[in-house]
Design an enzyme around this catalytic site. Structure first.
Site: not given
Ligand code: PLP
Length: 374
Positions: A59, A143, A190, A228, A316
């Site tokens: 996310a 959050n 996410s 990719t 984080c």
């Protein structure tokens, strides 16, 4: 945690579809088919066409692509920067790209949030009505406090000139699907929030979204997100999302009961504390508690030492000694904000584990309040 059955999907698809989905040989074509199946499945769940699903690394990337991509395309097409609107309740993965745009000349207004971290959407709409073009960045749920934002009003105001990026990371699998989400110009998810492996996210586009790429290269995913793709991660994302939505209402009921039990146990301690989360309008798994008088710098390390995986703010930044910027913006004194815990309950938590966790946290809080009294 990755769900066991999703892990099986990941391992199986990694084995069976190990080719590069952009290669034209047989292995590549097979990988491409698996990837497109996953995209199709996600698009059915998210009520859009498959071409409007972009797989990303998570996310953070999806928020960057949605916010930077929309703002830069609008500036390119209209010849001037649009007004950016948001609040301090947003995750750093949304606020940082907004700040970056601000440094590059985009006007940014952050509206106030209330004590549960709900954004003042009326103020946002007022700013919006005074601008020709705007991009509002409003999450589905917060959050840290679990507050569900009033996205209905933002959805209502969203149109070709007034865009909306929604960071919907925290809601999927925890809240019943809100049809307002489908009005967002861009929407980020996410995988690791609902049982897929880390490293996979999605940006869902509305059919008329005009987006500049942030990452350029080989031109994969309509040149909007070069790089990719991983069929195994995409298939795992689709599988985990389906399971999370199937189980959402049962999980929510169980989580709410667990939360009531947990809070009662903390209350029984008779120690001073208050809740920053809202009981009526929040994520069922999230509690945010402040313990005034405690030294917040000791709280998280003490929880960790006791085997309790609890954080203070966004995961984080939980290693940082700074108080949560969301709680401070919600009006808490910085010292009280520092002495706060965000507790997320997992739907897999057994009753015995829950009892044990509440008991351990209770003991730890008593100990810390004893130290604080000395
Ligand atoms: N937005 C919110 C609301 C989050 O809670 C998180 C992660 O916790 C993110 C964005 C970042 O997501 P990711 O870890 O997939 O980059």
């Amino acid at each position: 945690m990755v769900r066991e059955e999703v892990l099986e999907t990941f391992v199986r698809v990694s084995r069976e579809a190990g080719g590069n989905p952009s290669s034209i040989h047989r292995a590549g074509r097979h990988a491409q088919a698996v990837l497109e199946n996953a995209r199709e499945e996600v698009s059915e769940i998210l009520r859009c066409s498959a071409r409007d699903i972009l797989f990303t690394s998570g996310a953070t990337e999806a928020n960057n692509l949605g916010i930077l991509g929309l703002a830069r395309a609008a500036e390119r097409l209209q010849g001037k920067p649009l007004l950016l609107l948001s609040s301090r309740a947003e995750h750093p993965a949304a606020l940082a790209p907004l700040r970056l745009l601000q440094q590059q000349g985009f006007p940014l207004r952050l509206v106030d949030i209330d004590r549960h971290a709900i954004a003042d959407v009326d103020a946002m709409l007022e700013h919006q009505s005074s601008a020709d073009a705007s991009l509002s960045v409003v999450q589905w749920a917060n959050n840290e406090t679990g507050a569900v934002q009033p996205i209905g009003a933002i959805a209502h105001s969203c149109n070709a000139n007034h865009l909306w990026h929604c960071d919907a990371v925290q809601g999927f699998g925890k809240l019943a699907l809100d049809p307002s989400l489908w009005r967002a110009t861009t929407l980020s998810l996410s995988g690791h929030k609902f049982g897929a492996p880390k490293g996979i996210g999605v940006l869902r586009l509305s059919p008329d979204a005009m987006l500049d790429p942030v990452q350029v290269g080989g031109g994969q995913q309509r040149s909007l997100r070069s790089g990719t793709e991983s069929p195994a991660l995409a298939a795992s994302f689709a599988h985990a999302l389906r399971l999370a939505l199937e189980e959402q209402s049962g999980d929510a009921e169980r989580l709410l009961k667990s939360r009531v039990y947990f809070l009662e146990e903390i209350q029984k301690l008779g120690l001073p504390f208050h809740c920053n989360h809202s009981d009526e309008n929040g994520l069922p798994n999230t509690m945010n508690l402040s313990f005034p008088g405690l030294d917040g710098r000791m709280l998280i390390p003490a929880c960790d030492a006791d085997g309790l995986e609890i954080s203070a703010g966004a995961a984080c930044s939980s290693g940082a000694a700074l108080p949560s910027s969301v709680l401070v913006a919600a009006g808490l004194d910085p010292e009280v904000a520092r002495a706060s815990l965000r507790i997320s309950l997992s739907p897999d938590l057994q009753d015995s584990e829950l009892r044990e966790a509440a008991k351990r946290l209770g003991k730890l809080l008593r100990r810390l309040y004893e130290v604080a009294k000395r």
